[in-house]
Design an enzyme around this catalytic site. Structure first.
Site, PDB file in Angstrom:
ATOM      1  NE  ARG A  33       6.956  -3.016   3.618  1.00 46.58           N
ATOM      2  CZ  ARG A  33       5.706  -4.243   3.923  1.00 46.58           C
ATOM      3  NH1 ARG A  33       6.256  -4.183   5.846  1.00 46.58           N
ATOM      4  NH2 ARG A  33       4.427  -4.016   4.100  1.00 46.58           N
ATOM      5  CD  GLU A 177      -4.471  -4.216  10.730  1.00 50.93           C
ATOM      6  OE1 GLU A 177      -3.990  -5.973  10.971  1.00 50.93           O
ATOM      7  OE2 GLU A 177      -3.570  -3.350   9.979  1.00 50.93           O
ATOM      8  CE  LYS A 219      -2.368  -2.785  13.172  1.00 51.93           C
ATOM      9  NZ  LYS A 219      -1.321  -3.637  13.392  1.00 51.93           N
TER      10      LYS A 219
HETATM   11  P1  13P Z   1       1.815  -0.933   8.762  1.00 50.23           P
HETATM   12  O1  13P Z   1       1.515   0.243  10.153  1.00 50.23           O
HETATM   13  O2  13P Z   1       3.135  -1.020   7.860  1.00 50.23           O
HETATM   14  O3  13P Z   1       0.031  -0.366   8.323  1.00 50.23           O
HETATM   15  O4  13P Z   1       1.398  -2.293   9.639  1.00 50.23           O
HETATM   16  C1  13P Z   1       0.835  -2.647  10.304  1.00 50.23           C
HETATM   17  C2  13P Z   1      -0.268  -3.549   9.951  1.00 50.23           C
HETATM   18  O5  13P Z   1      -0.188  -4.567  10.878  1.00 50.23           O
HETATM   19  C3  13P Z   1      -0.684  -4.227   8.457  1.00 50.23           C
HETATM   20  O6  13P Z   1      -1.551  -5.254   9.448  1.00 50.23           O
END
Ligand code: 13P
Length: 338
Positions: A33, A177, A219
């Site tokens: 990034r 997640e 998440k």
């Molecule tokens: P993004 O919201 O940019 O997808 O990142 C969240 C995240 O924790 C990715 O592992």
């Protein structure tokens, strides 16, 4: 495991009007990034950027927890104050990404399984000692022809559940997640079907491993059409499809769902969150954000590694936080969602 303390932490992370700041990009992702904006790919630039984020005045009004990376949880401000201390003083709980990334799944070309279980117990104890109150592990599932495979779904769900059980044993709230990727030409309906398969398996594995649902957070990705799909759904369709998939698969005992942004634009992610929040009367869990790019990419762009731009970058972050607070019904007028 002190279940009451896990429950209290999980509930505080999804308190009304609050969300999480994901600033746990690995060195490789953070550098990529930076490179895209011509920012030097150095430890010092990464430290300076993370200092900018954690020292943003008033950040704690809308942010309950910040997810850090191994490098970052050990870092300090330019004047020597640990980032963890800065966050604690702002009323923000420090958290830590503990997976070590997605790697090729043997026997299934093009699919990935997230690794990091081997020495996890010891690492969790160290992170808890450094002040972490919660942790995060991200699994990635790509949609394609016959993809994700059962092997990929089960391997990732199993790892997420083992990670979550180890976190709770260490006194840390696990953020689970499973990210269904946005990349590809798939339809909204395909994404919904995959999301449901994945979440169904994740909660089956969490049960098998004895994870206390009351002391964890989910998440997930939102249910979206792929970024190469010619037929893009409306905001309402995304909100309805995402909530339908979650209602079918996420037990009511889970205290909160905190979405990732997954490559949506900041405005789009916020609009989708707001539309879901408008439908919250049907929902058993708190619903909020745990965005990375959608919260701080505008700040990164405003900063561009120039010290003179720090205040403008912090303002950009605060502006995204305020819009997302409005999306979850607190603060600014609804008109400010974008
Ligand atoms: P993004 O919201 O940019 O997808 O990142 C969240 C995240 O924790 C990715 O592992």
């Amino acid at each position: 495991m002190n279940i009451n303390s896990l429950i209290a932490t999980a509930q505080a992370l999804v308190a009304p009007g609050k969300g999480l700041l994901a600033m746990d990009e690995s060195t490789g992702t953070c550098n990529a990034r930076f490179a895209a904006l011509g920012i030097p790919e150095t430890v010092e630039a990464r430290r300076a950027y993370r200092e900018l984020l954690v020292t943003t005045p008033g950040l704690g009004e809308g942010i309950s927890g910040a997810i850090l990376f191994d490098e970052t949880i050990r870092q300090r401000t330019a004047v020597g104050v640990p980032f963890v201390e800065i966050l604690q003083q702002a009323g923000i709980m420090p958290g830590i990404k503990v997976d070590v990334g997605a790697h090729e799944l043997a026997g299934f070309p093009g699919e990935q399984v997230t690794e990091g279980l081997d020495d996890l117990r010891a690492r969790l104890a160290e992170y808890a000692g450094l002040g972490a109150r919660f942790a995060k592990w991200r699994a990635v599932l790509a949609i394609g022809t016959d993809r994700p495979s059962r092997a990929c779904i089960e391997a990732n769900a199993h790892a997420l559940a083992r990670y979550a059980a180890l976190c709770q044993a260490a006194g840390l709230v696990p953020i689970v997640e499973p990210e269904v990727l946005l990349t590809g030409p798939h339809s909204l309906a395909q994404c919904a079907a995959v999301t449901e398969d994945v979440l169904h398996e994740v909660f089956a594995q969490l049960r098998t491993q004895g994870v206390a649902l009351e002391g964890m957070l989910l998440k997930p990705s939102m249910v979206l059409a792929g970024n190469e799909c010619p037929k893009q759904p409306t905001t309402s369709h995304v909100a309805d499809a995402t909530l339908a998939s979650l209602l079918r698969t996420v037990p009511a005992a889970v205290p909160g769902v905190a979405f990732l942004s997954g490559g949506q634009s900041p405005e789009q992610a916020t609009r989708h969150l707001a539309a879901m929040h408008e439908r919250r009367g049907r929902l058993p869990w708190a619903l909020t954000f745990s965005f990375g790019r959608a919260l701080h990419q505008p700040a990164l762009e405003a900063w561009g590694s120039q010290p003179a731009n720090v205040a403008a970058a912090q303002q950009a972050l605060l502006s995204r936080v305020a819009s997302n607070r409005a999306a979850v019904g607190v603060g600014e007028a609804a008109a400010a969602h974008a």
